[in-house]
Design a protein around this motif. Sequence first.
Motif, short mmCIF file in Angstrom:
data_model
loop_
_atom_site.label_atom_id
_atom_site.label_comp_id
_atom_site.label_asym_id
_atom_site.label_seq_id
_atom_site.Cartn_x
_atom_site.Cartn_y
_atom_site.Cartn_z
N CYS A 137 0.84 -1.21 0.00
CA CYS A 137 0.00 0.00 0.00
C CYS A 137 0.87 1.25 0.00
N ASN A 138 0.43 2.25 -0.74
CA ASN A 138 1.16 3.53 -0.82
C ASN A 138 1.00 4.36 0.46
N ASN A 139 -0.11 4.20 1.15
CA ASN A 139 -0.42 5.02 2.32
C ASN A 139 0.04 4.35 3.62
N THR A 140 1.35 4.24 3.80
CA THR A 140 1.89 3.56 4.99
C THR A 140 1.59 4.31 6.28
N GLU A 141 1.46 5.63 6.22
CA GLU A 141 1.12 6.40 7.44
C GLU A 141 -0.23 5.98 7.98
N ASP A 142 -1.21 5.80 7.08
CA ASP A 142 -2.53 5.34 7.50
C ASP A 142 -2.45 3.95 8.14
N MET A 180 -8.27 -3.15 12.12
CA MET A 180 -7.20 -3.92 11.50
C MET A 180 -6.96 -3.38 10.08
N TRP A 181 -5.75 -3.54 9.61
CA TRP A 181 -5.37 -3.04 8.29
C TRP A 181 -5.74 -4.07 7.23
N ASP A 182 -6.43 -3.61 6.19
CA ASP A 182 -6.79 -4.45 5.06
C ASP A 182 -5.85 -4.12 3.90
N SER A 183 -4.87 -5.00 3.65
CA SER A 183 -3.86 -4.75 2.62
C SER A 183 -4.43 -4.79 1.21
N ASP A 184 -5.55 -5.45 1.03
CA ASP A 184 -6.15 -5.53 -0.30
C ASP A 184 -6.78 -4.19 -0.71
N SER A 185 -7.50 -3.56 0.22
CA SER A 185 -8.14 -2.28 -0.09
C SER A 185 -7.30 -1.09 0.39
N CYS A 186 -6.19 -1.37 1.09
CA CYS A 186 -5.31 -0.32 1.65
C CYS A 186 -6.11 0.64 2.53
N SER A 187 -6.90 0.05 3.43
CA SER A 187 -7.72 0.86 4.33
C SER A 187 -7.84 0.18 5.69
N CYS A 188 -8.18 1.00 6.66
CA CYS A 188 -8.37 0.53 8.03
C CYS A 188 -9.82 0.10 8.18
N LYS A 189 -10.04 -1.09 8.69
CA LYS A 189 -11.40 -1.62 8.83
C LYS A 189 -11.64 -2.04 10.27
#
Length: 159
Positions: free
Chosen positions: A107-112, A124-133
């Motif tokens: 993911c490009n948004n490592t700070e998130d 938890m971090w979802d690496s597929d969608s690059c978002s916090c869920k």
Amino acid sequence: MCKTDITAVSLIDEKDEGNPNIQYTPSCTRVTRCGGCCGSNLISCQPTQVETLNFPVKILEYNGTHFVFKEKKNVTVPQHVACKCDCTIKHCKPSQMYNPKGCNCICNNTEDQYKCNAERDTKMWDSDSCSCKCRKVENDNCTTGSEFNNNTCGCEPTE
């Protein structure tokens, strides 16, 4: 071991596949294709050199009583000449970048991701969608007059 081996391939056009009124002669041929094990599910046996072969086929069509000649055409089939073990994933989503050393997308948004990991009790971090869920989504458990809030990961009063 990753290497070429003789494999049977169909010569039937996809649009005619499964049509009982169309018959190809021959219906298949044998060509070399890459295959074998590479030791990881991130790596697969892939062609490094391919040549194109043309096979003449006769196409027959059922006229109600028997098959009659419809046309003759060449079917193009790729044949693998050389192979190597290489990363299975090579293309990532726009929100990700490709990591060739790990054969994966990052993911490009490592700070998130760091912020999300700080809230690991509820999120938890979802690496597929690059978002916090949210770890638990309790939409059905919210009482009347409240709804699930993805920011707090809990039921909140509706306004």
